[in-house]
Design a protein around this motif. Structure first.
Motif, PDB file in Angstrom:
ATOM      1  N   SER A 126       0.825  -1.202   0.000  1.00  0.00           N
ATOM      2  CA  SER A 126       0.000   0.000   0.000  1.00  0.00           C
ATOM      3  C   SER A 126       0.867   1.264   0.000  1.00  0.00           C
ATOM      4  O   SER A 126       0.546   2.250  -0.676  1.00  0.00           O
ATOM      5  N   ASN A 127       1.996   1.238   0.681  1.00  0.00           N
ATOM      6  CA  ASN A 127       2.910   2.384   0.608  1.00  0.00           C
ATOM      7  C   ASN A 127       3.483   2.560  -0.792  1.00  0.00           C
ATOM      8  O   ASN A 127       3.611   3.677  -1.292  1.00  0.00           O
ATOM      9  N   ALA A 128       3.816   1.445  -1.426  1.00  0.00           N
ATOM     10  CA  ALA A 128       4.349   1.518  -2.788  1.00  0.00           C
ATOM     11  C   ALA A 128       3.298   2.106  -3.722  1.00  0.00           C
ATOM     12  O   ALA A 128       3.591   2.964  -4.562  1.00  0.00           O
ATOM     13  N   GLN A 131       9.930  -3.381  -4.525  1.00  0.00           N
ATOM     14  CA  GLN A 131      10.486  -2.233  -5.241  1.00  0.00           C
ATOM     15  C   GLN A 131       9.379  -1.497  -5.977  1.00  0.00           C
ATOM     16  O   GLN A 131       8.566  -2.109  -6.673  1.00  0.00           O
ATOM     17  N   ASP A 132       9.348  -0.179  -5.782  1.00  0.00           N
ATOM     18  CA  ASP A 132       8.404   0.623  -6.575  1.00  0.00           C
ATOM     19  C   ASP A 132       9.171   1.751  -7.234  1.00  0.00           C
ATOM     20  O   ASP A 132      10.205   2.183  -6.726  1.00  0.00           O
ATOM     21  N   PHE A 133       8.655   2.203  -8.385  1.00  0.00           N
ATOM     22  CA  PHE A 133       9.282   3.341  -9.055  1.00  0.00           C
ATOM     23  C   PHE A 133       8.455   4.597  -8.793  1.00  0.00           C
ATOM     24  O   PHE A 133       8.080   5.317  -9.702  1.00  0.00           O
ATOM     25  N   GLU A 180      12.264  12.166   8.317  1.00  0.00           N
ATOM     26  CA  GLU A 180      10.921  12.576   8.748  1.00  0.00           C
ATOM     27  C   GLU A 180       9.924  11.412   8.676  1.00  0.00           C
ATOM     28  O   GLU A 180       9.224  11.110   9.627  1.00  0.00           O
ATOM     29  N   ASN A 181       9.902  10.732   7.538  1.00  0.00           N
ATOM     30  CA  ASN A 181       8.845   9.739   7.306  1.00  0.00           C
ATOM     31  C   ASN A 181       9.093   8.410   8.006  1.00  0.00           C
ATOM     32  O   ASN A 181       8.157   7.755   8.441  1.00  0.00           O
ATOM     33  N   LEU A 182      10.360   8.023   8.084  1.00  0.00           N
ATOM     34  CA  LEU A 182      10.634   6.721   8.692  1.00  0.00           C
ATOM     35  C   LEU A 182      11.309   6.841  10.060  1.00  0.00           C
ATOM     36  O   LEU A 182      11.841   5.877  10.580  1.00  0.00           O
ATOM     37  N   GLY A 206       1.378   0.587   9.375  1.00  0.00           N
ATOM     38  CA  GLY A 206       2.234   1.081   8.321  1.00  0.00           C
ATOM     39  C   GLY A 206       3.568   0.386   8.191  1.00  0.00           C
ATOM     40  O   GLY A 206       3.728  -0.793   8.463  1.00  0.00           O
ATOM     41  N   PHE A 207       4.525   1.185   7.767  1.00  0.00           N
ATOM     42  CA  PHE A 207       5.867   0.713   7.467  1.00  0.00           C
ATOM     43  C   PHE A 207       6.454  -0.146   8.586  1.00  0.00           C
ATOM     44  O   PHE A 207       7.107  -1.162   8.355  1.00  0.00           O
ATOM     45  N   TYR A 208       6.196   0.265   9.831  1.00  0.00           N
ATOM     46  CA  TYR A 208       6.837  -0.399  10.967  1.00  0.00           C
ATOM     47  C   TYR A 208       6.391  -1.843  11.160  1.00  0.00           C
ATOM     48  O   TYR A 208       7.024  -2.608  11.872  1.00  0.00           O
TER      49      TYR A 208
HETATM   50  P1  ADP Z   1       1.275   5.989   6.115  1.00  0.00           P
HETATM   51  O1  ADP Z   1       1.332   5.156   4.880  1.00  0.00           O
HETATM   52  O2  ADP Z   1      -0.011   5.839   6.852  1.00  0.00           O
HETATM   53  O3  ADP Z   1       1.639   7.422   5.894  1.00  0.00           O
HETATM   54  P2  ADP Z   1       3.527   4.405   6.850  1.00  0.00           P
HETATM   55  O4  ADP Z   1       4.145   4.085   8.164  1.00  0.00           O
HETATM   56  O5  ADP Z   1       3.024   3.244   6.070  1.00  0.00           O
HETATM   57  O6  ADP Z   1       2.359   5.440   7.146  1.00  0.00           O
HETATM   58  O7  ADP Z   1       4.550   5.192   5.968  1.00  0.00           O
HETATM   59  C1  ADP Z   1       5.190   6.328   6.503  1.00  0.00           C
HETATM   60  C2  ADP Z   1       5.623   7.294   5.437  1.00  0.00           C
HETATM   61  O8  ADP Z   1       6.811   6.851   4.811  1.00  0.00           O
HETATM   62  C3  ADP Z   1       4.650   7.466   4.302  1.00  0.00           C
HETATM   63  O9  ADP Z   1       3.670   8.426   4.606  1.00  0.00           O
HETATM   64  C4  ADP Z   1       5.571   7.914   3.176  1.00  0.00           C
HETATM   65  O10 ADP Z   1       5.792   9.309   3.253  1.00  0.00           O
HETATM   66  C5  ADP Z   1       6.847   7.219   3.470  1.00  0.00           C
HETATM   67  N1  ADP Z   1       6.969   5.997   2.663  1.00  0.00           N
HETATM   68  C6  ADP Z   1       6.769   4.741   3.074  1.00  0.00           C
HETATM   69  N2  ADP Z   1       6.945   3.871   2.060  1.00  0.00           N
HETATM   70  C7  ADP Z   1       7.281   4.614   0.975  1.00  0.00           C
HETATM   71  C8  ADP Z   1       7.611   4.308  -0.402  1.00  0.00           C
HETATM   72  N3  ADP Z   1       7.585   3.068  -0.851  1.00  0.00           N
HETATM   73  N4  ADP Z   1       7.904   5.350  -1.217  1.00  0.00           N
HETATM   74  C9  ADP Z   1       7.909   6.611  -0.750  1.00  0.00           C
HETATM   75  N5  ADP Z   1       7.610   6.962   0.503  1.00  0.00           N
HETATM   76  C10 ADP Z   1       7.305   5.973   1.371  1.00  0.00           C
END
Ligand code: ADP
Ligand code: MG
Length: 617
Positions: free
Chosen positions: A39-41, A81-83, A94-96, A128-130
């Motif tokens: 879903s993040n990709a 992997q996503d492009f 910031e995001n991670l 999410g990511f974590y």
């Molecule tokens: P959410 O998707 O709810 O924002 P996540 O923990 O899943 O929370 O992701 C955190 C943030 O990390 C995302 O909002 C995005 O900015 C960044 N991120 C995560 N995966 C990707 C990715 N594949 N490509 C670009 N940014 C990403």
């Protein structure tokens, strides 16, 4: 050659806490990390699709918008992997590294606010990511931003307290995330296992998903298909994909229209209302699309605020693709969509209330508060919304409800108004002072249990041409039913002398003292003479921590046939002091019954004094 530099960073405290929960306790359902990373990709690709329209300079511009997943059961890894848009260094941190982003933030907030929330509700928040750290001993993120100025980077962490960022030349645009599986979770490096999971989760990903080089999804826009050709399960799966949850929706509507606007929409009602459990205000999550392309996942103004609980998609071919998020709310077209969607959903609720009352009831229990909010905030729809209200009443059993229209259909000959009584619950109303007057006259009264209900009533003012009247209003006129009650009333002259004496005793504390036509069993009743400060309004003020000073000024009505009242009439001349104690107590009792008493300090002392007097030989 430049010296390789590895920067060490610490996760923000909240992230550490989140990681700890995610890794150690939370999910039995570990495979959801695949859904989260896909879903993040997919989000990153959506963003890319947008940027391609507005930006001229894009790094690695020729790449397909697709997701490639590879498994390696020798190395025990799974790679996504996503492009898409990728991240530069600041964005990585910031995001991670912080809790600034949506999903996890809402989750952690929920956890903090509610102890012991059910698994069920947790499912509503993406971690999410974590979530990758549920199965990983280490996660590596290789990335380059879409921006030419971005760096070639590698982010790594074992999910304990730190992450590292280093420069790593040769990256493609987007993200390549390698999940190094820990010993307990090697199964996710098996192609068959992962294929089975992806088949469940990735059907509605709007980009090609390839597993070990083989495309495994057919990109569908369910909402553009004919309703008749769609199975129930497909809607449910789509909902789960769209909301990133594992819960079924409670219900949905799907409609396709060409006029006055081209609209294809699916609106879902979720199975739970997180706001009801105190999780704070939810964001609207009905995505706006134009011909399958996502314009905004959380558009403002597409639906009225009070419909923020809905999920789903709205696709309009009439939308200009380059509409920006800033101008959206001002767009006449979005406003038109808003109108049409609201109308359709209200019609759906109206039909449901009629055809599936039980199901509607369920809906109303969870989401009724939004409809009430709509009545107070949305002038255009308040009348339609009022038809959807449900209340218990003096004629329903506990937990059974009536609509206002049904109430009206039962109104007695000569009854002009709709009556309602507000109190905390049914018991309070049934033992309170107001109901008896209505019962004795065979009038139905609606029972309101939430402060907001009084608000709703004062916003509506009337329904179907009938005034909505609160039972505690001083100017409520009820027909005299003297003949049907027991006992002789106090003689007129004595009654007059008594009311004047009591008024003199209380002074400004009461607006007036009168003999009552409405009372049947109680000796006295306190009526609200302040139209604004109703008892519901008082509870709202208190809930907002507003100071509510002193008791309100009330009108005191006395039951002219009640022995106590008759006794006081004599007592005031023979033992003034005791008579004063008794009427003070009468007044406080009336306030308590009405839910008005703010200052109960004197009661106990006074009761002792009265007991002392009556126990004198
Ligand atoms: P959410 O998707 O709810 O924002 P996540 O923990 O899943 O929370 O992701 C955190 C943030 O990390 C995302 O909002 C995005 O900015 C960044 N991120 C995560 N995966 C990707 C990715 N594949 N490509 C670009 N940014 C990403
Ligand atoms: Mg996410």
């Amino acid at each position: 050659m430049a010296e390789a530099t590895v920067e060490k960073h610490e996760f923000q405290a909240e992230i550490k806490q989140l990681l700890d929960i995610v890794v150690h306790s939370l999910y039995t359902d570990k495979e959801i990390f695949i859904r989260e990373l896909v879903s993040n990709a997919s989000d990153a690709l959506e963003k890319m699709r947008h940027l391609q329209k507005v930006e001229k300079e894009i790094f690695d511009d020729k790449l397909e918008l697709e997701i490639n997943i590879t498994t390696d059961d020798k190395a025990n890894t799974i790679t996504f992997q996503d492009f898409g848009v990728g991240m530069n260094k600041a964005e990585l941190i910031e995001n991670l590294g912080t809790i600034a982003h949506s999903g996890s933030k809402a989750f952690l907030k929920a956890l903090k606010e509610k102890e012991g929330i059910s698994e069920n509700l947790i499912g509503q928040f993406g971690v999410g990511f974590y979530s990758a750290f549920m199965v990983a001993s280490r996660v590596s993120v290789f990335t380059h931003s879409w921006d030419n100025n971005g760096e070639h980077l590698l982010w790594t962490s074992d999910g304990s307290g730190n992450f590292e960022i280093e420069t790593m030349e040769g990256q493609r645009r987007g993200c390549k995330i390698i999940v190094h599986l820990n010993d307990d979770n090697k199964e996710y490096s098996g192609a068959d296992k992962v294929k089975e999971i992806l088949n469940r989760y990735s059907k509605y990903v709007p980009f090609p998903v390839n597993l070990n080089g083989e495309k495994i999804n057919s990109i569908e826009a369910l909402w553009l298909k004919q309703k008749r050709s769609i199975k129930k399960d497909e809607y449910i799966e789509f909902y789960k994909f769209q909301t990133n949850t594992s819960e079924d929706p409670a219900s949905w509507i799907h409609f396709n229209a060409d006029v006055p606007l081209a609209i294809n929409a699916i609106l879902f009602v979720p199975s739970e209302n997180p706001e009801r459990w105190g999780f704070g205000r939810i964001d609207p999550e009905v995505g706006l699309y134009c011909k399958k392309v996502l314009i905004d996942a959380k558009p403002d103004g597409l639906l009225p605020e009070w419909l923020r609980f809905l999920k789903g998609v709205v696709d309009s071919a009439d939308l200009p693709l380059n509409i920006s998020r800033e101008t959206m709310q001002d767009s006449a077209l979005v406003q038109k969509l808003n109108k049409v969607l609201t109308k359709r959903f209200l019609k759906y609720l109206k039909d449901e209330a009629k055809k599936n009352p039980e199901k509607y009831n369920e809906f109303y229990k969870k989401f009724g508060s939004y409809l009430k909010e709509g009545i107070t905030m949305d002038f255009d729809h308040k009348d339609q919304l009022s038809k959807l209200l449900l209340y218990e009443s003096s004629l329903t059993e506990k937990d059974k409800t009536t609509s206002l229209a049904d109430y009206v259909s039962r109104m007695k000959e000569g009854q002009n108004d709709i009556y309602y009584i507000y109190a905390k619950n049914r018991k309070f109303i049934e033992s309170g002072p107001y109901l008896e007057a209505f019962k004795a006259r065979n009038l139905e009264a609606l029972f309101l249990y939430e402060p907001v209900d009084e608000f709703v009533m004062s916003h509506l003012r009337e329904f179907d041409g009938k005034k909505l009247v609160s039972a505690d209003q001083a100017d409520l006129e009820l027909e005299d039913i003297a003949d049907s009650s027991e006992g002789e009333p106090l003689e007129e002259e004595k009654a007059k002398a008594l009311t004047e004496w009591i008024k003199g005793h209380f002074g400004d504390k009461v607006s007036s003292v009168e003999m009552s036509k409405r009372l049947v069993g109680s000796p006295a009743i306190a009526l609200n003479s302040d139209k604004f400060m109703t008892s519901g309004m008082r509870s709202i003020m208190k809930a907002m921590n507003q100071e509510v000073e002193g008791n309100p000024t009330v009108k005191l009505e006395l039951n002219t046939r009640h022995p106590l009242i008759k006794n006081i009439s004599d007592l005031k001349d023979t033992n003034k002091e005791l008579a004063e104690l008794v009427v003070d107590q009468l007044y406080d009792n009336a306030l308590i019954s009405a839910g008005f008493l703010e200052d109960p300090r004197n009661i106990v002392d006074r009761v002792y004094k009265i007991l002392e007097r009556v126990s004198e030989k």
